[in-house]
Enzyme design. Structure first.
Site, PDB file in Angstrom:
ATOM      1  N   GLY A   1       0.785  -1.226   0.000  1.00 22.71           N
ATOM      2  CA  GLY A   1       0.000   0.000   0.000  1.00 22.71           C
ATOM      3  C   GLY A   1       0.817   1.275   0.000  1.00 22.71           C
ATOM      4  O   GLY A   1       0.527   2.210  -0.741  1.00 22.71           O
ATOM      5  N   HIS A   2       1.889   1.307   0.812  1.00 22.27           N
ATOM      6  CA  HIS A   2       2.562   2.604   0.998  1.00 22.27           C
ATOM      7  C   HIS A   2       3.404   3.018  -0.206  1.00 22.27           C
ATOM      8  O   HIS A   2       3.906   4.141  -0.248  1.00 22.27           O
ATOM      9  CB  HIS A   2       3.371   2.638   2.306  1.00 22.27           C
ATOM     10  CG  HIS A   2       4.648   1.874   2.317  1.00 22.27           C
ATOM     11  ND1 HIS A   2       5.870   2.495   2.237  1.00 22.27           N
ATOM     12  CD2 HIS A   2       4.907   0.552   2.413  1.00 22.27           C
ATOM     13  CE1 HIS A   2       6.829   1.572   2.301  1.00 22.27           C
ATOM     14  NE2 HIS A   2       6.271   0.388   2.405  1.00 22.27           N
TER      15      HIS A   2
ATOM     16  N   THR B   1      -7.803 -11.044  12.615  1.00 21.03           N
ATOM     17  CA  THR B   1      -8.867 -10.083  12.323  1.00 21.03           C
ATOM     18  C   THR B   1      -8.327  -8.990  11.410  1.00 21.03           C
ATOM     19  O   THR B   1      -7.235  -8.472  11.625  1.00 21.03           O
ATOM     20  CB  THR B   1      -9.422  -9.493  13.637  1.00 21.03           C
ATOM     21  OG1 THR B   1      -9.875 -10.589  14.435  1.00 21.03           O
ATOM     22  CG2 THR B   1     -10.571  -8.548  13.368  1.00 21.03           C
TER      23      THR B   1
ATOM     24  N   CYS C   1      24.844   2.491   2.424  1.00 16.63           N
ATOM     25  CA  CYS C   1      25.837   1.704   3.150  1.00 16.63           C
ATOM     26  C   CYS C   1      25.116   0.778   4.111  1.00 16.63           C
ATOM     27  O   CYS C   1      24.379   1.236   4.968  1.00 16.63           O
ATOM     28  CB  CYS C   1      26.753   2.621   3.943  1.00 16.63           C
ATOM     29  SG  CYS C   1      27.834   3.567   2.895  1.00 16.63           S
TER      30      CYS C   1
HETATM   31  C1  LIG Z   1       9.074  -1.495  -0.612  1.00 17.77           C
HETATM   32  C2  LIG Z   1       9.283  -2.772  -1.312  1.00 17.77           C
HETATM   33  C3  LIG Z   1       8.995  -3.999  -0.693  1.00 17.77           C
HETATM   34  C4  LIG Z   1       8.550  -4.097   0.739  1.00 17.77           C
HETATM   35  O1  LIG Z   1       7.267  -3.589   0.966  1.00 17.77           O
HETATM   36  P1  LIG Z   1       6.868  -3.197   2.476  1.00 17.77           P
HETATM   37  O2  LIG Z   1       5.410  -2.918   2.403  1.00 17.77           O
HETATM   38  O3  LIG Z   1       7.682  -2.008   2.826  1.00 17.77           O
HETATM   39  O4  LIG Z   1       7.178  -4.382   3.323  1.00 17.77           O
HETATM   40  C5  LIG Z   1       9.171  -5.149  -1.419  1.00 17.77           C
HETATM   41  N1  LIG Z   1       9.605  -5.115  -2.689  1.00 17.77           N
HETATM   42  C6  LIG Z   1       9.892  -3.958  -3.319  1.00 17.77           C
HETATM   43  C7  LIG Z   1      10.342  -3.986  -4.741  1.00 17.77           C
HETATM   44  C8  LIG Z   1       9.742  -2.750  -2.652  1.00 17.77           C
HETATM   45  O5  LIG Z   1      10.053  -1.614  -3.283  1.00 17.77           O
END
Ligand SMILES: *Cc1c(COP(=O)(O)O)cnc(C)c1O
Length: 391
Positions: free
Chosen positions: A203-204, A240, A328
């Protein structure tokens, strides 16, 4: 030009939350608190919204809602896809991935090799970050159970041809998972047409708050549940439901679907303007990744003779948030595993910076960045013992 203090160009790390997403989520922090599994009206009302959210996620991928499982993040979706597949298919012991995956995939494969006795093949890439599909085909043996190849790289934006890769996996009878966290919402993905069995999204990276993801599981794919407990998510992910966030993800997918074509054209133009603006002013700069086959929002540029971290600090002081291609790891001076796999020369792998845009990026911000970056690079080069202005 108005005074720009903060320019956020790190959208591949996380995105600004869309106001429409927040608005859709709010009632579920208040009056709509029922448990969607409950039989009474409190639960029923909420369950309807969860159903609608699932339909919205499914619509973005052109799949059926029953094929979508909500998870807590992209990392969980990747773990579920990989470990669930192996648990449900215990007879085969060979698994294949690439050297340029996100740690949410790569470190799972490395764990499986080290602790679970799996035979792992990590496919390399060429200097542009592309896979060799003949090599990929040859890597799939009768003992191979799973192939995991990302749809688009988070560091360089380079896209892999998951249509062709999925077709090869099908032909060889290998289950195909793709980490599409960076691709979903940025490029159209039609899973009715794409031969993908499992697909992870987060989602983010799509303008929800952090902590929600989804896994697409093609109907008929053999996979074990990742979380065992109650009957939520058709027994595929107990616990849930995180209702407000599920609603938010549904809304974000709807917003992405409504604007994917126009937004991507707009963002691509801004990205190209940024890239051309920087490359035309700065010598000894190189684009990392495949410039032809790339996400519309990403550019990763290597600036020779200087350190990415120093560039980022100076940019941050000027209000620009970007990211280093050479983060790094715990103080070591290794450049990123992605750039290393591409054999990017050390002299500019270390000075690589990723700029990633979103639907909230404005032209004004890009103009400001084009104006601000070149003097920062020049200042750092003037201090660098490796830089000779006469060359
Ligand atoms: C950000 C990302 C993830 C991980 O997603 P999260 O929701 O932060 O755990 C996995 N794969 C790729 C290619 C990403 O850019």
């Amino acid at each position: 030009m108005t005074d720009i203090r903060q320019v956020y160009l790190d959208n591949n790390a996380t995105c600004k939350v869309s106001p429409g997403v927040v608005e859709a989520m709010l009632p579920f922090f208040g009056e709509l608190y029922g448990n969607p599994s409950s039989m009474h009206s409190f639960g029923g009302k909420v369950a309807e919204h969860v159903t609608q959210a699932r339909e919205r996620v499914a619509a973005l991928l052109n799949v059926s809602p029953e094929e979508i499982v909500f998870t807590s993040c992209g990392t969980e979706s990747d773990n579920h896809a990989i470990r669930g597949t192996l648990e449900a298919n215990p007879d085969k012991k060979h698994i294949v991935t690439t050297k340029v995956e996100h740690p949410a995939v790569l470190n799972v494969f490395r764990f499986l090799a080290k602790r679970k006795g799996y035979h792992v093949t990590e496919l390399g890439v060429n200097k542009k970050g592309d896979l060799n599909l003949d090599e990929l085909r040859a890597a799939l043996t009768p003992d191979t159970v799973l192939l995991s190849v990302m749809a688009a790289n988070n560091e360089t934006g380079t896209m892999f041809p998951i249509d062709e890769i999925g077709a090869i996996a099908r032909e060889k009878g290998v289950i195909f998972h793709t980490d599409a966290v960076q691709a979903v919402g940025k490029i159209p993905l039609d899973l009715k047409k794409l031969p993908v069995d499992l697909l992870a999204l987060s989602g983010h990276k799509l303008h929800t708050p952090k902590g929600i993801g989804a896994l697409y599981i093609r109907k008929g794919t053999r996979i074990s549940p990742f979380m065992i407990g109650g009957h939520q998510e058709h027994n595929r992910r107990a616990g849930t439901e995180n209702v407000p966030y599920i609603i938010g993800l549904g809304k974000a997918c709807e917003e992405a679907m409504n604007s994917i074509f126009e937004e991507n054209n707009r963002v691509r133009k801004l990205r190209d303007k940024l890239e051309t603006g920087l490359m035309s002013q700065i010598s000894h700069a190189y684009i990392n990744g495949n410039p032809q086959w790339r996400l519309p929002n990403t550019t990763n540029i290597g600036f020779e003779f200087i350190e990415g971290e120093a560039i980022l600090l100076h940019l941050s002081a000027a209000g620009i948030a970007a990211s280093s291609g050479s983060a790094c790891t715990s103080g070591s001076l290794e450049p990123s595993h992605v750039l290393m796999a591409m054999e990017v020369p050390f002299t500019y792998a270390h000075g690589s910076v990723r700029f990633s845009l979103s639907k909230f990026t404005t032209e004004e911000e890009i103009d400001y960045t084009i104006k601000t970056v070149p003097p920062v690079i020049q200042k750092l080069r003037d201090m660098s013992p490796f830089y000779d202005p006469n060359k």
